[in-house]
Structures are given as C-alpha cells and as structure tokens.
Design a protein around this motif. Sequence first.
Motif, PDB file in Angstrom:
ATOM      1  N   THR A  92      19.676   1.951  -0.917  1.00  0.00           N
ATOM      2  CA  THR A  92      19.251   2.932  -1.922  1.00  0.00           C
ATOM      3  C   THR A  92      18.162   3.862  -1.429  1.00  0.00           C
ATOM      4  N   LYS A  93      17.523   3.536  -0.288  1.00  0.00           N
ATOM      5  CA  LYS A  93      16.419   4.312   0.276  1.00  0.00           C
ATOM      6  C   LYS A  93      15.169   4.283  -0.607  1.00  0.00           C
ATOM      7  N   ILE A  94      15.112   3.338  -1.552  1.00  0.00           N
ATOM      8  CA  ILE A  94      13.896   3.154  -2.339  1.00  0.00           C
ATOM      9  C   ILE A  94      12.872   2.436  -1.466  1.00  0.00           C
ATOM     10  N   GLU A  95      11.635   2.905  -1.493  1.00  0.00           N
ATOM     11  CA  GLU A  95      10.620   2.338  -0.620  1.00  0.00           C
ATOM     12  C   GLU A  95       9.302   2.146  -1.356  1.00  0.00           C
ATOM     13  N   SER A  96       8.449   1.333  -0.766  1.00  0.00           N
ATOM     14  CA  SER A  96       7.114   1.092  -1.284  1.00  0.00           C
ATOM     15  C   SER A  96       6.169   0.976  -0.086  1.00  0.00           C
ATOM     16  N   SER A  97       4.964   1.525  -0.219  1.00  0.00           N
ATOM     17  CA  SER A  97       4.017   1.563   0.892  1.00  0.00           C
ATOM     18  C   SER A  97       2.852   0.614   0.644  1.00  0.00           C
ATOM     19  N   PHE A  98       2.283   0.098   1.740  1.00  0.00           N
ATOM     20  CA  PHE A  98       1.139  -0.809   1.705  1.00  0.00           C
ATOM     21  C   PHE A  98       0.110  -0.294   2.721  1.00  0.00           C
ATOM     22  N   THR A  99      -1.065   0.060   2.236  1.00  0.00           N
ATOM     23  CA  THR A  99      -2.100   0.654   3.091  1.00  0.00           C
ATOM     24  C   THR A  99      -2.657  -0.376   4.062  1.00  0.00           C
ATOM     25  N   ALA A 100      -2.875   0.063   5.298  1.00  0.00           N
ATOM     26  CA  ALA A 100      -3.433  -0.801   6.332  1.00  0.00           C
ATOM     27  C   ALA A 100      -4.953  -0.649   6.372  1.00  0.00           C
ATOM     28  N   ASP A 101      -5.619  -1.750   6.609  1.00  0.00           N
ATOM     29  CA  ASP A 101      -7.064  -1.767   6.786  1.00  0.00           C
ATOM     30  C   ASP A 101      -7.346  -1.717   8.290  1.00  0.00           C
ATOM     31  N   VAL A 102      -7.844  -0.573   8.755  1.00  0.00           N
ATOM     32  CA  VAL A 102      -8.072  -0.369  10.187  1.00  0.00           C
ATOM     33  C   VAL A 102      -9.572  -0.361  10.450  1.00  0.00           C
ATOM     34  N   ARG A 103     -10.031  -1.180  11.389  1.00  0.00           N
ATOM     35  CA  ARG A 103     -11.438  -1.213  11.756  1.00  0.00           C
ATOM     36  C   ARG A 103     -11.728  -0.179  12.845  1.00  0.00           C
ATOM     37  N   ALA A 108      -5.895  -3.524  13.029  1.00  0.00           N
ATOM     38  CA  ALA A 108      -5.336  -3.175  11.719  1.00  0.00           C
ATOM     39  C   ALA A 108      -4.669  -4.398  11.103  1.00  0.00           C
ATOM     40  N   ARG A 109      -4.704  -4.446   9.771  1.00  0.00           N
ATOM     41  CA  ARG A 109      -4.085  -5.544   9.034  1.00  0.00           C
ATOM     42  C   ARG A 109      -3.442  -4.998   7.779  1.00  0.00           C
ATOM     43  N   VAL A 110      -2.248  -5.503   7.509  1.00  0.00           N
ATOM     44  CA  VAL A 110      -1.503  -5.145   6.299  1.00  0.00           C
ATOM     45  C   VAL A 110      -0.943  -6.428   5.711  1.00  0.00           C
ATOM     46  N   ASP A 111      -1.191  -6.670   4.421  1.00  0.00           N
ATOM     47  CA  ASP A 111      -0.655  -7.834   3.724  1.00  0.00           C
ATOM     48  C   ASP A 111       0.387  -7.374   2.717  1.00  0.00           C
ATOM     49  N   ILE A 112       1.599  -7.889   2.861  1.00  0.00           N
ATOM     50  CA  ILE A 112       2.692  -7.586   1.932  1.00  0.00           C
ATOM     51  C   ILE A 112       2.939  -8.841   1.112  1.00  0.00           C
ATOM     52  N   ASP A 113       2.338  -8.876  -0.071  1.00  0.00           N
ATOM     53  CA  ASP A 113       2.500 -10.025  -0.962  1.00  0.00           C
ATOM     54  C   ASP A 113       3.827  -9.911  -1.706  1.00  0.00           C
ATOM     55  N   TYR A 114       4.520 -11.036  -1.808  1.00  0.00           N
ATOM     56  CA  TYR A 114       5.807 -11.038  -2.512  1.00  0.00           C
ATOM     57  C   TYR A 114       5.649 -10.540  -3.945  1.00  0.00           C
ATOM     58  N   LYS A 115       4.514 -10.910  -4.601  1.00  0.00           N
ATOM     59  CA  LYS A 115       4.318 -10.553  -6.001  1.00  0.00           C
ATOM     60  C   LYS A 115       4.115  -9.052  -6.198  1.00  0.00           C
TER      61      LYS A 115
END
Length: 282
Positions: A92-103, A108-115
């Motif tokens: 479907t090309k539906i997407e969602s973004s999660f911002t990365a925490d870059v020092r 860099a760290r990105v957490d993709i929580d299932y919830k």
Amino acid sequence: MLLRNVLVASLAACVSSPLVSAWTFSNATLAINERSGTLETHQFSASVPLADIVSLPSSALARLRFTVRSDLTPDTSNKPHQAYAIIEDPVTKIESSFTADVRENGRARVDIDYKTIPTALLGPNKPLTVKIVLASFGTEAPLKVEIGQILPVYNGPSPAGPIRFGPKPEIIHIFRPDPKFVSSAISLFFSAIVVTTAVALIGSWLHLGAAPSQLPKALASSPFGHLGFFASIIAIEVAFFNYYLGSTIFKLIAQISALAPIAFLSGSRALREVRSRRLKGE
C-alpha cells in the motif's frame, strides 16, 4: 586555439572543484528487545541489508543502532540535520517515521516499539520494509537506503480497510414525540375544585362580617392598593395559564418577576387601608 583554451579551463575547473560527499553509516545493528532482555541481534550496513526477515513480537521493540559518517571522511563523526527510520508497507506504500537520536559523536539510536506502529501497517503475515534516512543542509548528498524487513507478530482480526467517499446507509432520526396535555376530564375536575374554593372563600368572608358596602370607600381611599393588588393577582393567574398552554418557563419567570413587586406594593397599601378602617370600627 579557442577550443584549446575552453578545454583547458574546463579541466582546471574540474580539478579545482571539491568532491561532493554523501551521508552513510557504519557499525549498524538491529536488536529485538523485551523486558526479559535481548532476543536476537542482527548486523547490517548501508550496502548490505539484513539477510532475513526479522520477527517483532507484540511485547517487544526493534532497536536500531548505527554511527553516522561521511563517505569522504569515514574517520570523522558527523551529525546530520535530519535522521530517522521509516517503516513502510510495500503493497500500500503506507509508511510511518521514527526520529533518530543522534549524538555529537555520530552515534544514533532509533526505537521502533510495536505499540507505536499504526494499525494500518499491521496485519497477519505482513512484513514491513525498514529504511534509514540521513540528510543535511550542507554539501553532503542525502541518504535513503533500505536495510531489510521486519514482521510484526499480529494475532488480532484483520483491520478494516480505509473509509472511502461514497454513498452511506440511510440514517433515520427518531425524535421524541411532542408532550401531551392532560385529559380534559382531569382539567375540569381541578377547575371545579378551584371554583368551589373561591366560592367557599367568598362565603366565609361574608360569614365573618365582610361589608360589601365599604367597597366604594375602600377604592376611594386607596385605589392603587385595592385595584393594583387585584389586577396583579389576575395577571399572575393569566401568566400561569399561558404557561399551561405552552409558554416557556423563561417567559413565566420574567412575567412573575415583573408582577410580583406590583402585587407586594399594592397589597401593602390595601392592607394599611383596611387596618385604618378597622381601627375606626368600620
């Protein structure tokens, strides 16, 4: 001669112009974590994505860890203006973004929580594509690379499709019926009680010695007192009758508020006039 000069100038410009760098990353890992600890860890890079689809349980989260670099200066840490991960439904090309925490050191760290995954992206046996995006306002070329796929474990019912514009089922509104008046028999019964009470009141007045012959003198001594009090009482009764016929409570309150002071003042004068005549023995 002219062509030779143009070629020489072009070559000099190419040699003197700096090479354009591009964003990249290294030391990248994808870990699936639960409260009990890390379930599994996978390594990947900008050029080598994940080999297998990674399962993401409903009680876990996917942790992305990587170091942001510039391909021209791989030993120097950099911090881009924008860094985030994207999960996308390849169908479907539906997407969602999660911002990365870059020092500042580029970690860099990105957490993709299932919830936090939107329900539109969830479904039975529905893998999602994971991408990393790095961009900046400088001369570095942006990076958008696919690093593999994750499969959120979904045990619920299949989500309903999106609501499309079109005809909908008819909506039938059922309003409350209009209030009904009491039956005429009940109204006549209570009206008879009121009339009987009025007749009994007048009879008791005559029995206790009321003198109708004093009415002209009373009206002459205090016309506002007797006539005003009698008229205000009649007006209050008319206001209640209009409310019975369907007037609003707000109109009734306004009418009673205007008539009550008149009834109070005129009634006081009428009582003072009656008291003066009683003291004279009339």
